[in-house]
Design an enzyme around this catalytic site. Sequence first.
Site, short mmCIF file in Angstrom:
data_model
loop_
_atom_site.label_atom_id
_atom_site.label_comp_id
_atom_site.label_asym_id
_atom_site.label_seq_id
_atom_site.Cartn_x
_atom_site.Cartn_y
_atom_site.Cartn_z
CG HIS A 64 -35.42 -0.68 -11.24
ND1 HIS A 64 -36.75 -0.41 -11.23
CD2 HIS A 64 -35.16 -1.10 -10.23
CE1 HIS A 64 -37.17 -0.38 -9.90
NE2 HIS A 64 -36.39 -1.09 -9.21
NE ARG A 95 9.23 -16.12 0.20
CZ ARG A 95 8.46 -16.98 0.29
NH1 ARG A 95 8.22 -17.94 -0.56
NH2 ARG A 95 7.98 -17.38 1.53
CD GLU A 100 -8.32 -6.64 -13.72
OE1 GLU A 100 -9.09 -7.31 -12.84
OE2 GLU A 100 -7.42 -6.07 -13.13
CB CYS A 144 10.46 -12.51 4.81
SG CYS A 144 9.33 -11.37 5.69
CD1 TRP A 152 7.48 -5.87 2.74
CD2 TRP A 152 6.40 -7.66 1.59
NE1 TRP A 152 6.35 -5.30 2.13
CE2 TRP A 152 5.91 -6.26 1.15
CE3 TRP A 152 5.77 -8.70 0.95
CZ2 TRP A 152 4.86 -6.35 0.34
CZ3 TRP A 152 4.86 -8.61 0.05
CH2 TRP A 152 4.33 -7.70 -0.25
CD GLU A 182 -13.05 -8.20 -7.30
OE1 GLU A 182 -13.01 -6.92 -7.39
OE2 GLU A 182 -11.88 -8.78 -7.50
CG ASN A 190 9.59 -17.46 5.51
OD1 ASN A 190 10.60 -18.50 5.20
ND2 ASN A 190 8.55 -17.58 5.27
N GLY A 191 7.75 -15.09 7.85
CA GLY A 191 6.45 -15.22 8.16
C GLY A 191 6.28 -14.35 9.52
CE LYS A 213 -10.32 -9.36 -10.39
NZ LYS A 213 -10.04 -8.69 -9.33
CE LYS A 228 -1.26 -6.52 -8.57
NZ LYS A 228 -2.52 -7.28 -8.48
C1 AGP Z 1 -8.25 -5.39 -9.99
O1 AGP Z 1 -8.15 -6.63 -10.36
C2 AGP Z 1 -7.75 -4.20 -10.53
N1 AGP Z 1 -6.21 -4.66 -11.18
C3 AGP Z 1 -7.85 -2.83 -10.19
O2 AGP Z 1 -9.10 -2.66 -10.02
C4 AGP Z 1 -7.27 -2.54 -8.96
O3 AGP Z 1 -7.99 -3.05 -7.72
C5 AGP Z 1 -7.25 -0.90 -8.59
O4 AGP Z 1 -6.51 -0.21 -9.71
C6 AGP Z 1 -6.79 -0.21 -7.45
O5 AGP Z 1 -5.64 -0.73 -7.00
P1 AGP Z 1 -4.87 -0.76 -5.60
O6 AGP Z 1 -5.71 -1.72 -4.82
O7 AGP Z 1 -3.62 -1.10 -5.74
O8 AGP Z 1 -5.21 0.74 -5.06
#
Ligand code: AGP
Length: 596
Positions: free
Chosen positions: A494, A29, A478, A2, A77, A471, A103-104, A475, A591
């Site tokens: 293996h 935000r 990506e 918010c 939000w 993860e 907000n919060g 990163k 995204k």
């Molecule tokens: C993560 O850095 C990515 N951008 C991607 O793997 C993302 O996590 C994935 O597309 C899933 O998205 P979501 O969490 O919005 O479902």
Amino acid sequence: MCGIFGIVTDKDQNLGPILIEAARRLTYRGYDSVGAATLREDGTIDLRKDVGKIDAVAARYNLAEMRGRRGITQLRWATFGEPSQVNAQPHLDSDGDMVGAHNGNVVNNVELRQQFIAEGMLVRSQNDGETCVHAVERYVNRGYDFIDAIRLAYGDLAGDYAFVIGRTGDDKLYAIKKGSGLVVGIDDGFTCVSSDLPSILPLTRRIIRVQDGEIVILQAGGVELHSVIDGRLIQRQPEIVTQTMDAVQKGGYPHFMLKEIHEQPQVARELLHLLEGSGEVDTVLQKIKSSRHLYFIGCGTSYHACIAGAVFFAQIAGRPVIPVLAPQFVPQYAPAVTHEDVGLFVSQSGETKDVLNALQAAEKRGMTCFGIANVIGSTLTRAAACWLPLCCGYEISVPATKTFTNQVITFLYLAYRMSGRDTSELEQIPDLMEKTLQAVAPQVAALATSLNKWNDMYCLGFGATYPIALEGALKLKEITYAHCEGMLSTEFKHGPLSAVSEGYPVIFVAGPQDVPLIVSGINEVTCRGGRAVAVGEEDSRLRANASEMIVLPLSGPTFNPLLAVLPLQLLAYHLSLERGYDPDFPRNLSKTLTVD
Ligand code: AGP
């Protein structure tokens, strides 16, 4: 997250356009509803608000015509109460002579609302912003002066929030801060207050940053800061902001990704507070406990959080969980699930098509589907039987960072609750994250420089650090465009071990309980000339065997994975910069993936 904005001016004027523009500048935000209130010269309050985007709400209610000397606007939000007109902010007190917005999150919202109703106040919504207004009203009704009423309300309102309030028959606005951001702007003929700088900078560059536990009294000619504890006057000189608007939106960081990495401790804090007061958590836990099979379902980063969640559920709550990539859930599990099974569908955006497809397949079979999502109002939050918010605010950079750690914390919290363990132990996490970010930053930047010539590497983990290795590798792939494979450390021998040559980088994420196993893996790499980088707590065995170490603060096996992901996020960020890429917007990616 918010956003709030309030302004006090020296003359009656058309405040609508100022409020609309301020709200527009807080949209980054995230929001689902918009509202504005002005305190008019005739002693009445003009309040207009609704669900929708700013331009639509402004046009529908003609916000531009709103007049007064004092005005408040808020972008909501939804957290407490669905997005609706009545839950939109600002809110009035019972008699309609005070108006405020926050907000919060006020985590004791439900309890306080019940008290206010019992005390005879008119409570119109489920929203915690209204709770802030009634918290002040309660003490005004008991005969306290306005500032003391705000101070006492501050003591009653638990959570992280910032709040602005005004009343008729007065020429001031009042604001308090506890956990959430609050900045004051000052110039000739007006003062203003907001959750963040972008709404203030078009008006003035003279600002004061408000600290937790301070009340601000805003008048057209200046502001006063007082301590909430004892009411004493606080002296603080305004500072002049010289940053560009772009820099300000990035919170002074060069990229959204770095800003979001550093927001992790704060959003973790807010999430933990929210979970403590959440009725949805009880609903989810009740159903999970009586379920036959339990699935955690997601894609990409969210899937990695599902694996971490499954490890925590087994280790802490003694409950087996099947973590599964959403598209694979459809052929591998959906045909066999029943109404006795439960799935937690995890997604930052709440719009990932792969996840929604899996949810649809599960629902057809009668499975109970819950959601964990960051974007409220997203398809997942509407389709799930019940959902838990991640409380991260907008995550703008394509690489997910703060939403990952809050997903993992949500699972950790649920596992603690399942096992009856004291969830207050989790309150250490945000401070540990802060400590980690401070401790590892310089070393990680140097490591990125030395890894730059490599286009191929591995990131290995075991147990709860296995999803962290996945993860970290995601990163790195990506945003550096290098190949980095995440893997269970014991699998490396293996097959992939054959890739190791002189200086070949392999990152080992070491949980404190797995050090002997990790040390074996390290030696398989180093004895073939490879470079083993260990990420873990200080340990003489890791120190003696790895080529180098990134040291995490001591936190034990449960919290260690949450800390270990931080240097990996930073490593990916710095390596991306070394290569001249924009980490916020990597090529070929979006995204939100709304396609199959
Ligand atoms: C993560 O850095 C990515 N951008 C991607 O793997 C993302 O996590 C994935 O597309 C899933 O998205 P979501 O969490 O919005 O479902």
